[in-house]
Write an enzyme that holds these catalytic residues in place. Structure first.
Site, short mmCIF file in Angstrom:
data_model
loop_
_atom_site.label_atom_id
_atom_site.label_comp_id
_atom_site.label_asym_id
_atom_site.label_seq_id
_atom_site.Cartn_x
_atom_site.Cartn_y
_atom_site.Cartn_z
N ASP A 232 7.06 5.66 -4.38
CA ASP A 232 8.04 4.59 -4.49
C ASP A 232 9.04 5.02 -5.57
O ASP A 232 8.76 5.92 -6.37
CB ASP A 232 7.39 3.24 -4.85
C1 BGC Z 1 11.01 -0.54 -3.60
C2 BGC Z 1 10.85 0.18 -2.29
C3 BGC Z 1 12.18 0.72 -1.84
C4 BGC Z 1 12.71 1.65 -2.92
C5 BGC Z 1 14.05 2.27 -2.58
C6 BGC Z 1 11.69 0.31 -4.65
O1 BGC Z 1 12.02 -0.45 -5.77
O2 BGC Z 1 9.74 -0.94 -4.09
O3 BGC Z 1 10.32 -0.66 -1.32
O4 BGC Z 1 12.05 1.38 -0.62
O5 BGC Z 1 12.86 0.91 -4.13
O6 BGC Z 1 15.05 1.31 -2.62
#
Ligand code: BGC
Length: 796
Positions: A232
């Protein structure tokens, strides 16, 4: 052929080059190595539409993205219980990805809704892993059949937003496998996503990115996952441990800040050369995967997808109450519509899934587009101010109406990625207004707009109740067509609506100690708890009404015994007994002995949505594999079929199961042998820490404030700024810088930003700021917070 190519490439890469591949190039793309024929690949959020940021990237949904279709959010689309529609949604999003040359869409999210206050529940499907897994798999298949990669997320046990980068989810093995991992297992086995995103949090003491057990033992060995593990955004904890554990790619780019140290560890053998090869191999595989080119007109595609978004919304809206057939509306009805939410209808949630659609249709606009005549009163404002005059005007108009449609819901500031809700209630001014209107008009129809359950203290005062969730750009149109009867509602709840927050089994632990979170209730989450503990609920899992009626009869099975490797076929006759066409969701649950420890009374194992003409009967068949009857054996660490008889129930919600039969399982006698505390046999009231420790050997650690002098890069700006004025000033500066361009510096986006920045450990902030907040700056800040001014000055 491809494999050999990659092998040859790997042989030609230096360790440094392999290492380079394992961290991103910028916010959204992987690192290319053109001399080795390794291009970069591009990622975008997900999962309810494409959030393609052509310019400045952020993972908070703040900077505008290219206009794309805003589909119903997962909490809404789950209520369709329609695998084909989820497949079509995946397909539609894939085509938009193709049109922007995006290779991978970051989604879907299949985390379990452990507690209704999780701020991100709108982005997840269900409290039930079978339903979430099936829906997720269909979405992925739709996307990947169009040649676009999916990234299944957030693996695993990411069930809260507060402190999500520092929390440790403490979960016993049965709940872990049967509940929290199960949706991922189903999605991986049924759709082989090209990638999976590991979560921010720890699981049983180990960060998801460093978690060998989850990433290698379970995901790759047990489930046969072939794709890449991507962190993530900013979730990488320790590069060496992460690669050894099974992580392949760190996102976004941390400017390779950990690479040199990791290369040194490669020399000593601390970082396994094989693991580095595996990571590089998975990145190359993704980068080299040919992706289809978009041919056609993007605006035509957006029009087609808008129609699809509307269809999904129409199939997802749940009719929860319809006393005296108050719905559908009659053409002669004199209508009053009330509520700020009717005008400014929320259709999506805040955060990384935020879409910038070409247009969005509010409920008011939807009613107009269907030529429904009505008067309108605002009645209340989102800010929960006492708006007596507005309420009085609505009350006055309500006296003159045949029916009052009151649109209620959570304002945007109440639910978002990045923080959890603080209450299960709607704003008090909205609840008050129901009282006032019900006093003057008995024909109340409430429309609910929220990403997750709320309490419904006025349930007895309303004749009609439609649950819209956050239903995408065409919510207004879909809603109007249900209200006027053009569409017969067929949505079913994918989660329970409890009566009060105190009824939620994790109510006593959730958000109390956000750093160390004991999942004391084990697998008793959602209906698994409410049904076994016999707790009254507002609406059960699987529930939803229709304008017609259905009858189930003649349950039959093709075998009385089932052994490992075998399957069982069930059939049942479903009749539409009412006057109009409609769709019913037939649900199959496997039962357990009510006295058996750590087992729900029933668990969903099959379902089908069936369209029927008036008077029509269809035979619906289900095939249940032996897996549907298996349990997790914590001693052998595998799924096993138990011995004994099991009831099978067929019906239309977890609490309406009129048909049943029995099947004998030819399995092992001793799948579960551990003697368990009473709560895990009869889960009434709340579990406690001591019982949970007996069950799992796990206990939450107290949350202690870090004293000045002991701060490290793992502390957050909020913690650091408590004892140090200069740090507070620096933090305020960062905050100001990040929020100065927002339309409303005090609005929900600013609040979200605040939370995210203040509660992210410094090192994770540094990883994500593309060098702006560098390691030397971080070290000085930590020294300053520790009142070590000499260090702060020399930067050591
Ligand atoms: C989120 C993800 C997301 C990623 C990219 C993170 O803060 O938890 O679900 O895909 O950011 O935006």
């Amino acid at each position: 052929m491809m494999m050999n190519d990659i092998k040859t490439t790997l042989r030609n890469l230096s360790p440094q080059e392999k290492m380079t591949l394992t961290s991103g190039h910028d916010f959204w793309s992987s690192e290319p190595l053109y001399p080795h024929n390794i291009p970069s690949f591009r990622m975008s959020d997900g999962p309810h539409g494409l959030r393609y940021q052509a310019q400045a990237g952020d993972h908070l949904g703040l900077n505008k993205s290219v206009p794309s279709t805003s589909f119903p959010t997962a909490s809404a689309s789950a209520c369709t219980w329609d695998l084909d529609l989820l497949y079509q949604m995946g397909q539609g999003i894939a085509k938009e990805a193709q049109s922007c040359q995006v290779d991978m869409v970051l989604g879907p999210g299949v985390n379990i809704k452990r507690n209704p206050l999780c701020g991100r529940n709108f982005e997840y499907f269900s409290e039930d892993p079978y339903l979430a897994g099936q829906l997720g798999a269909s979405w992925i298949n739709g996307l990947q059949d169009q040649g676009i990669a999916a990234c299944l997320k957030h693996f695993a046990c990411n069930n809260q937003e507060n402190d999500r980068l520092l929390s440790d989810s403490l979960v016993d093995p049965v709940a872990l496998h049967e509940l929290y991992l199960e949706a991922f297992r189903i999605a991986v086995e049924q759709s082989q996503p090209e990638s999976i995103m590991c979560a921010y949090n720890k699981i049983n003491g180990t960060y998801a990115s460093d978690n060998y057990y989850l990433l290698t033992e379970v995901l790759r060995r047990q489930w046969g996952f072939k794709g890449a593990v991507i962190t993530d955004w900013g979730a990488l904890n320790n590069k060496v441990k992460a690669i050894n554990a099974g992580t392949d790619l760190e996102m976004p780019s941390s400017q390779h800040m950990f690479d040199q140290a990791a290369l040194a560890d490669l020399k000593t053998g601390e970082l396994s050369a094989q693991a580095l090869d595996r990571a590089a191999r998975h990145v190359i595989t993704l980068a080299r995967q040919p992706r289809p080119k978009f041919e056609g007109d993007r605006s035509v595609l957006l029009t087609q997808n808008a129609t699809l978004a509307q269809k999904i919304a129409e199939n997802s809206i749940v009719l929860l109450k319809n006393t005296a057939h108050i719905l559908p509306l009659q053409p002669t009805d004199k209508l009053l519509v009330v509520g700020e939410m009717a005008q400014h209808t929320r259709y999506q949630g805040a955060g990384s899934s935020h879409i910038n659609p070409p247009a969005a249709i509010s409920i008011i606009a939807g009613l107009k587009s269907e030529n429904i005549q009505f008067n309108y009163q605002v009645g209340y404002r989102f800010d929960n101010q006492q708006t007596t005059a507005l309420a009085a005007a609505a009350r006055q108009s309500a006296q003159e109406a045949d029916k009052v449609i009151l649109v209620l819901g959570l304002p945007e500031v109440a639910e978002s990625e990045g923080f959890d809700r603080t209450s299960l209630d709607l704003p008090a001014n909205q609840n008050d207004l129901v009282d006032q209107l019900a006093q003057v008009n008995p024909n109340l129809i409430i429309l609910l707009v929220a990403g997750a359950p709320v309490t419904l203290p006025w349930l007895d005062q309303t004749k009609g109740l439609l649950n819209l969730y956050l239903n995408g750009e065409n919510v207004g149109k879909a809603c109007a067509r249900i209200l006027n009867g053009q569409v017969n509602p067929s949505g079913k709840l994918a989660e329970t609506y409890p009566i009060a927050y105190k009824d939620v089994p994790s109510a006593q632990t959730y958000d109390h100690n956000t750093r160390s979170v004991a999942y004391e209730e084990s697998l008793y989450v959602g209906y698994r708890y409410y049904d076994k503990a016999n707790v009254a609920v507002n609406f059960p899992f699987g529930f939803g009404l229709s304008y017609t009626t259905f009858k189930l009869a003649q349950l039959q099975r093709d075998t009385t015994h089932i052994a490992p490797g075998q399957q069982l076929t069930l059939s049942v006759a479903l009749t539409n007994t009412g006057p109009i066409a409609g769709q019913e969701v037939v649900q199959v649950y496997v039962g357990a002995d009510p006295k058996a420890p750590l087992t729900p009374l029933t668990a969903l194992k099959a379902f089908q949505k069936v369209p029927l003409a008036p008077g029509e009967t269809k035979t619906v068949t289900f095939t249940l594999p032996a897996q549907a009857f298996m349990q997790w054996d914590p001693d052998l660490e595998q799924w096993r079929l138990p011995k004994g008889s099991r009831r099978l129930y067929v019906g239309t919600s977890s609490r309406n199961l009129p048909l049943e039969t029995v099947v004998t399982l030819d399995g092992a006698t001793s799948v579960r042998t551990q003697a368990l505390p009473q709560w895990y046999i009869t889960p009434v009231g709340y579990p406690n820490a001591t019982d949970f420790e007996l069950l799992s050997g796990l206990r939450a650690k107290p949350m202690l404030a870090t004293p000045v002098g002991a701060f490290t890069a793992m502390n957050t700006p909020r913690e650091l700024s408590k004892g140090s004025l200069p740090v507070r000033q620096i933090t305020n500066l960062i905050r100001h810088y990040q929020t100065k361009d927002l339309a409303d510096p005090k609005g929900s986006e600013a609040q979200f930003m605040d939370k995210i920045i203040l509660d992210t450990p410094l090192i994770r902030l540094s990883q994500q700021t593309q060098g702006q907040f560098s390691l030397p700056m971080l070290k000085r800040l930590v020294a300053l917070a520790n009142h070590n001014y000499w260090r702060a000055l020399v930067g050591k």
